[in-house]
Design a protein around this motif. Structure first.
Motif, mmCIF file in Angstrom:
data_model
loop_
_atom_site.group_PDB
_atom_site.id
_atom_site.type_symbol
_atom_site.label_atom_id
_atom_site.label_comp_id
_atom_site.label_asym_id
_atom_site.label_seq_id
_atom_site.Cartn_x
_atom_site.Cartn_y
_atom_site.Cartn_z
ATOM 1 N N PRO A 25 0.834 -1.206 0.000
ATOM 2 C CA PRO A 25 0.000 0.000 0.000
ATOM 3 C C PRO A 25 0.873 1.263 0.000
ATOM 4 O O PRO A 25 1.871 1.334 0.722
ATOM 5 N N VAL A 26 0.512 2.219 -0.852
ATOM 6 C CA VAL A 26 1.323 3.432 -0.992
ATOM 7 C C VAL A 26 1.494 4.146 0.347
ATOM 8 O O VAL A 26 2.591 4.620 0.653
ATOM 9 N N HIS A 27 0.437 4.204 1.157
ATOM 10 C CA HIS A 27 0.566 4.933 2.423
ATOM 11 C C HIS A 27 1.591 4.275 3.346
ATOM 12 O O HIS A 27 2.301 4.969 4.063
ATOM 13 N N GLU A 28 1.717 2.953 3.289
ATOM 14 C CA GLU A 28 2.738 2.269 4.091
ATOM 15 C C GLU A 28 4.134 2.575 3.561
ATOM 16 O O GLU A 28 5.072 2.768 4.335
ATOM 17 N N ALA A 29 4.282 2.631 2.236
ATOM 18 C CA ALA A 29 5.580 2.955 1.630
ATOM 19 C C ALA A 29 5.991 4.384 1.969
ATOM 20 O O ALA A 29 7.163 4.654 2.255
ATOM 21 N N ILE A 30 5.026 5.312 1.950
ATOM 22 C CA ILE A 30 5.318 6.706 2.297
ATOM 23 C C ILE A 30 5.745 6.804 3.764
ATOM 24 O O ILE A 30 6.731 7.476 4.090
ATOM 25 N N LEU A 31 5.046 6.121 4.637
ATOM 26 C CA LEU A 31 5.393 6.117 6.062
ATOM 27 C C LEU A 31 6.812 5.588 6.267
ATOM 28 O O LEU A 31 7.616 6.187 6.989
#
Length: 114
Positions: A25-31
């Motif tokens: 998930p993109v939000h996990e990668a950003i985090l």
């Protein structure tokens, strides 16, 4: 309690929970990228409903099992930190919106025990 005030940048990344970056998930990668860059204040919000440029409503019906809810990642850091993050967002965010604001931070922390 200690209080500190300072100027900072807030980066808000709006996307869908279904968006991926390298099968994650993109939000996990950003985090994870924010942790790697030493950005200390990041929160991921999962919305109930929302829509973007497609005007297609994304919703969390059936929550917590729905996988198309709107997601907002809120990042607060120095100008240097947020500028370092932007090239990574350019790669990671295939569809979404990034909003950048100047903010005044009031940070409360526990008093030092020493």
């Amino acid at each position: 309690m200690a209080k500190k005030e300072f100027a900072a940048k807030m980066v808000r990344i709006h996307l869908s929970e279904s968006h991926k970056w390298h099968d994650q998930p993109v939000h996990e990668a950003i985090l994870a990228k924010c942790v790697e860059l030493g950005i200390a204040r990041v929160t991921v919000y999962r919305g109930l409903e929302g829509f973007g440029s497609s005007a297609r409503v994304h919703h969390a019906r059936g929550w917590p099992f729905a996988k198309d809810a709107p997601i907002m990642v809120s990042v607060i850091g120095t100008e240097t930190q947020t500028e370092a993050l932007m090239p990574h967002l350019d790669e990671m965010v295939a569809e979404g919106m990034v909003a950048i604001s100047d903010v005044h931070v009031v940070l409360y922390t526990a008093a030092d025990a020493g």
